[in-house]
Design a protein around this motif. Structure first.
Motif, PDB file in Angstrom:
ATOM      1  N   GLN A 159       0.819  -1.034   0.083  1.00 19.89           N
ATOM      2  CA  GLN A 159      -0.099  -0.002   0.103  1.00 19.89           C
ATOM      3  C   GLN A 159       1.010   1.219   0.147  1.00 19.89           C
ATOM      4  O   GLN A 159       0.590   2.187  -0.724  1.00 19.89           O
ATOM      5  CB  GLN A 159      -0.976   0.104   1.129  1.00 19.89           C
ATOM      6  CG  GLN A 159      -2.102  -0.992   1.199  1.00 19.89           C
ATOM      7  CD  GLN A 159      -2.644  -1.240   2.644  1.00 19.89           C
ATOM      8  OE1 GLN A 159      -2.387  -0.396   3.581  1.00 19.89           O
ATOM      9  NE2 GLN A 159      -3.458  -2.295   2.798  1.00 19.89           N
ATOM     10  N   ARG A 160       1.694   1.247   0.904  1.00 21.25           N
ATOM     11  CA  ARG A 160       2.571   2.400   1.017  1.00 21.25           C
ATOM     12  C   ARG A 160       3.519   2.645  -0.101  1.00 21.25           C
ATOM     13  O   ARG A 160       3.689   3.744  -0.620  1.00 21.25           O
ATOM     14  CB  ARG A 160       3.625   2.314   2.236  1.00 21.25           C
ATOM     15  CG  ARG A 160       2.650   2.453   3.601  1.00 21.25           C
ATOM     16  CD  ARG A 160       3.571   2.560   4.750  1.00 21.25           C
ATOM     17  NE  ARG A 160       2.524   2.491   5.968  1.00 21.25           N
ATOM     18  CZ  ARG A 160       2.821   1.707   7.061  1.00 21.25           C
ATOM     19  NH1 ARG A 160       4.194   1.318   7.178  1.00 21.25           N
ATOM     20  NH2 ARG A 160       2.171   1.761   8.060  1.00 21.25           N
ATOM     21  N   LEU A 182       2.952   1.822  -3.431  1.00 15.87           N
ATOM     22  CA  LEU A 182       2.176   2.356  -4.470  1.00 15.87           C
ATOM     23  C   LEU A 182       1.650   3.573  -4.194  1.00 15.87           C
ATOM     24  O   LEU A 182       1.473   4.341  -5.045  1.00 15.87           O
ATOM     25  CB  LEU A 182       0.935   1.176  -4.607  1.00 15.87           C
ATOM     26  CG  LEU A 182       1.425  -0.034  -5.242  1.00 15.87           C
ATOM     27  CD1 LEU A 182       0.286  -1.055  -5.224  1.00 15.87           C
ATOM     28  CD2 LEU A 182       1.705   0.269  -6.946  1.00 15.87           C
ATOM     29  N   SER A 183       1.223   3.907  -2.803  1.00 17.18           N
ATOM     30  CA  SER A 183       0.877   5.221  -2.757  1.00 17.18           C
ATOM     31  C   SER A 183       1.735   6.473  -2.940  1.00 17.18           C
ATOM     32  O   SER A 183       1.390   7.268  -3.643  1.00 17.18           O
ATOM     33  CB  SER A 183       0.484   5.175  -1.253  1.00 17.18           C
ATOM     34  OG  SER A 183       0.354   6.782  -0.584  1.00 17.18           O
ATOM     35  N   LEU A 189       1.660   7.010  -6.665  1.00 18.02           N
ATOM     36  CA  LEU A 189       0.469   7.786  -7.151  1.00 18.02           C
ATOM     37  C   LEU A 189       0.351   8.947  -6.609  1.00 18.02           C
ATOM     38  O   LEU A 189      -0.185   9.999  -7.369  1.00 18.02           O
ATOM     39  CB  LEU A 189      -0.860   7.005  -6.530  1.00 18.02           C
ATOM     40  CG  LEU A 189      -2.302   7.420  -7.355  1.00 18.02           C
ATOM     41  CD1 LEU A 189      -2.123   6.937  -8.810  1.00 18.02           C
ATOM     42  CD2 LEU A 189      -3.464   6.705  -6.611  1.00 18.02           C
ATOM     43  N   ASN A 190       0.938   9.533  -5.431  1.00 23.49           N
ATOM     44  CA  ASN A 190       1.098  10.784  -4.973  1.00 23.49           C
ATOM     45  C   ASN A 190       2.094  11.566  -5.803  1.00 23.49           C
ATOM     46  O   ASN A 190       1.513  12.720  -6.263  1.00 23.49           O
ATOM     47  CB  ASN A 190       1.572  10.688  -3.531  1.00 23.49           C
ATOM     48  CG  ASN A 190       0.519  10.428  -2.485  1.00 23.49           C
ATOM     49  OD1 ASN A 190      -0.824  10.317  -2.594  1.00 23.49           O
ATOM     50  ND2 ASN A 190       0.915  10.161  -1.193  1.00 23.49           N
ATOM     51  N   HIS A 213       2.234  11.325  -9.161  1.00 22.87           N
ATOM     52  CA  HIS A 213       1.459  11.442 -10.322  1.00 22.87           C
ATOM     53  C   HIS A 213       0.344  12.605  -9.759  1.00 22.87           C
ATOM     54  O   HIS A 213       0.076  13.230 -10.778  1.00 22.87           O
ATOM     55  CB  HIS A 213       0.779  10.247 -10.703  1.00 22.87           C
ATOM     56  CG  HIS A 213       0.119  10.358 -11.949  1.00 22.87           C
ATOM     57  ND1 HIS A 213       0.199   9.439 -13.142  1.00 22.87           N
ATOM     58  CD2 HIS A 213      -0.873  11.023 -12.606  1.00 22.87           C
ATOM     59  CE1 HIS A 213      -0.423   9.829 -14.090  1.00 22.87           C
ATOM     60  NE2 HIS A 213      -1.044  10.718 -13.705  1.00 22.87           N
ATOM     61  N   GLN A 228      -0.316  16.358 -11.360  1.00 18.65           N
ATOM     62  CA  GLN A 228      -1.582  16.929 -11.814  1.00 18.65           C
ATOM     63  C   GLN A 228      -1.994  18.063 -11.095  1.00 18.65           C
ATOM     64  O   GLN A 228      -2.468  18.902 -11.701  1.00 18.65           O
ATOM     65  CB  GLN A 228      -2.581  15.828 -11.541  1.00 18.65           C
ATOM     66  CG  GLN A 228      -2.524  14.488 -12.159  1.00 18.65           C
ATOM     67  CD  GLN A 228      -3.203  14.602 -13.599  1.00 18.65           C
ATOM     68  OE1 GLN A 228      -4.122  15.151 -13.952  1.00 18.65           O
ATOM     69  NE2 GLN A 228      -2.624  13.959 -14.524  1.00 18.65           N
ATOM     70  N   GLU A 241     -10.285  25.335  -4.833  1.00 18.15           N
ATOM     71  CA  GLU A 241     -10.863  23.797  -4.580  1.00 18.15           C
ATOM     72  C   GLU A 241      -9.769  22.928  -4.127  1.00 18.15           C
ATOM     73  O   GLU A 241      -9.765  22.235  -3.046  1.00 18.15           O
ATOM     74  CB  GLU A 241     -11.495  23.462  -5.852  1.00 18.15           C
ATOM     75  CG  GLU A 241     -12.504  22.226  -5.380  1.00 18.15           C
ATOM     76  CD  GLU A 241     -13.490  21.871  -6.406  1.00 18.15           C
ATOM     77  OE1 GLU A 241     -14.307  22.672  -6.548  1.00 18.15           O
ATOM     78  OE2 GLU A 241     -13.167  20.759  -6.976  1.00 18.15           O
ATOM     79  N   GLN A 291      -8.295  24.012  -0.738  1.00 15.25           N
ATOM     80  CA  GLN A 291      -9.118  23.661   0.370  1.00 15.25           C
ATOM     81  C   GLN A 291      -8.877  22.131   0.717  1.00 15.25           C
ATOM     82  O   GLN A 291      -8.712  21.524   1.992  1.00 15.25           O
ATOM     83  CB  GLN A 291     -10.658  23.681   0.106  1.00 15.25           C
ATOM     84  CG  GLN A 291     -11.136  25.139   0.285  1.00 15.25           C
ATOM     85  CD  GLN A 291     -12.466  25.214   0.045  1.00 15.25           C
ATOM     86  OE1 GLN A 291     -12.980  24.256  -0.826  1.00 15.25           O
ATOM     87  NE2 GLN A 291     -13.144  26.156   0.342  1.00 15.25           N
ATOM     88  N   VAL A 292      -8.740  21.315  -0.404  1.00 14.59           N
ATOM     89  CA  VAL A 292      -8.629  19.697  -0.040  1.00 14.59           C
ATOM     90  C   VAL A 292      -7.225  19.398   0.380  1.00 14.59           C
ATOM     91  O   VAL A 292      -7.178  18.532   1.395  1.00 14.59           O
ATOM     92  CB  VAL A 292      -8.970  18.900  -1.303  1.00 14.59           C
ATOM     93  CG1 VAL A 292      -8.642  17.442  -1.362  1.00 14.59           C
ATOM     94  CG2 VAL A 292     -10.544  19.198  -1.654  1.00 14.59           C
ATOM     95  N   LEU A 341      -7.416  19.944   4.099  1.00 12.69           N
ATOM     96  CA  LEU A 341      -7.962  18.825   4.728  1.00 12.69           C
ATOM     97  C   LEU A 341      -7.222  17.600   4.890  1.00 12.69           C
ATOM     98  O   LEU A 341      -7.563  16.739   5.939  1.00 12.69           O
ATOM     99  CB  LEU A 341      -9.279  18.534   4.216  1.00 12.69           C
ATOM    100  CG  LEU A 341     -10.340  19.614   4.348  1.00 12.69           C
ATOM    101  CD1 LEU A 341     -11.557  19.488   3.353  1.00 12.69           C
ATOM    102  CD2 LEU A 341     -11.261  19.490   5.661  1.00 12.69           C
ATOM    103  N   ALA A 342      -6.468  17.337   4.025  1.00  7.75           N
ATOM    104  CA  ALA A 342      -5.706  16.000   3.876  1.00  7.75           C
ATOM    105  C   ALA A 342      -4.631  16.281   4.899  1.00  7.75           C
ATOM    106  O   ALA A 342      -3.845  15.017   5.255  1.00  7.75           O
ATOM    107  CB  ALA A 342      -5.141  15.790   2.467  1.00  7.75           C
ATOM    108  N   THR A 347      -3.218   1.814  -5.755  1.00  5.65           N
ATOM    109  CA  THR A 347      -3.606   2.002  -4.378  1.00  5.65           C
ATOM    110  C   THR A 347      -2.942   3.409  -4.019  1.00  5.65           C
ATOM    111  O   THR A 347      -1.819   3.796  -4.245  1.00  5.65           O
ATOM    112  CB  THR A 347      -2.934   1.185  -3.517  1.00  5.65           C
ATOM    113  OG1 THR A 347      -3.511  -0.302  -3.843  1.00  5.65           O
ATOM    114  CG2 THR A 347      -3.363   1.409  -2.055  1.00  5.65           C
ATOM    115  N   SER A 401      -2.785   5.495  -0.490  1.00  7.99           N
ATOM    116  CA  SER A 401      -3.178   5.210   1.074  1.00  7.99           C
ATOM    117  C   SER A 401      -3.573   6.725   1.730  1.00  7.99           C
ATOM    118  O   SER A 401      -3.771   6.577   3.032  1.00  7.99           O
ATOM    119  CB  SER A 401      -2.097   4.786   1.868  1.00  7.99           C
ATOM    120  OG  SER A 401      -1.809   3.348   1.207  1.00  7.99           O
ATOM    121  N   THR A 454      -8.099  11.771   0.834  1.00  6.30           N
ATOM    122  CA  THR A 454      -9.518  12.370   1.339  1.00  6.30           C
ATOM    123  C   THR A 454     -10.699  12.705   0.463  1.00  6.30           C
ATOM    124  O   THR A 454     -10.312  13.386  -0.309  1.00  6.30           O
ATOM    125  CB  THR A 454      -8.781  13.831   1.875  1.00  6.30           C
ATOM    126  OG1 THR A 454      -7.767  13.700   2.946  1.00  6.30           O
ATOM    127  CG2 THR A 454     -10.075  14.557   3.084  1.00  6.30           C
TER     128      THR A 454
END
Lengths: 160, 160
Positions: free
Chosen positions: A124-125, A127-128, A131-132, A134, A138, A151, A154-155, A158-159, B84, B86, B89
């Protein structure tokens, strides 16, 4: 997409099988003696065994060592509540597996059984992170378009 | 427990439905336009909506804000690989949900769809702490029985 509820029910059961067959979440059903009643393909892969060699065998036979007392897994039969441990190590085939394990009570054919959901933590960690990276690329692209700036800020907040 | 493979197949499909209905893992099937085709009860609870209000609606309608670009979720349709993250939000009903999200490709009735598995992160960590305390108490009891001392020490080492 118009469907009648009745004609859908057989489909739904088949769909459920397809979902469990393709899930990344390793899924077991255990009885109160911790014998395996069901294992999905992700669980077969986790234990490096075919379902035939897993089903009707005790869980303890599949695991060389466990970082928690396997008897704890029966707790949901008494409490009726799910339990989760995010820091479980099972040694299988001399390899340590770092897992998050959730056990829930489940009623099946007049019995109460244990539904076990297992996720690998290392994978999980890793692959995370990919993706992060990537997602950050973005986000950098988004920042050049002021309309969506508010937008995403804000997100981000929160994260944290 | 003798079973024939044939008589088992209907049971297996029903069992699969029972498992998905009782899982803690929130499970969705999405099409390539990110419209929801299936949601299990855990997903209904996550989005505070009945399956009827989720199915056939776009995922974006269920989520006020997302920390990742939802379009990224379609990656497995091209790559054929699971992804994945992890540290996702989603803001739903003005509440932030911290999630681990896995998306896998799944073949269903000649289409390739997206299978989404979501786990709450906060809840996992909280319950984990409770169970760890219990496990430590059990380990303390075990230490007073020298026979099992070696085994638990090995597993402790691996868990670090």
């Amino acid at each position: 997409m118009n469907r009648s509820a009745k004609s859908d029910s057989i489909d739904t059961h088949h769909l459920s099988s397809a979902i469990l067959d393709n899930m990344v979440t390793s899924t077991l059903m255990l009885d109160e003696q911790l014998y395996v009643r069901y294992a999905n393909p992700a669980a077969e892969q986790l234990f490096s065994q075919s379902a035939r060699r897993i089903v009707d065998h005790p869980l303890s036979q599949l695991i060389q060592h466990a970082s928690l007392d396997l008897a704890l897994l029966t707790q949901p039969l008494q409490s009726g509540q799910s339990i989760t441990d995010s820091d479980v190590t099972f040694v299988v085939d001399n390899r340590p597996l770092m897992l998050e394990v959730t056990v829930s009570p489940i009623s099946w054919q007049r019995e109460t059984l244990l539904l076990v959901e297992m996720r690998k933590i290392d994978q999980q960690r890793r692959l995370s992170q990919e993706l992060n990276q990537h997602a950050q690329q973005q986000a950098a692209v988004q920042r050049s378009h002021p309309g969506s700036c508010m937008e995403s800020a804000q997100v981000d907040w929160l994260a944290r």
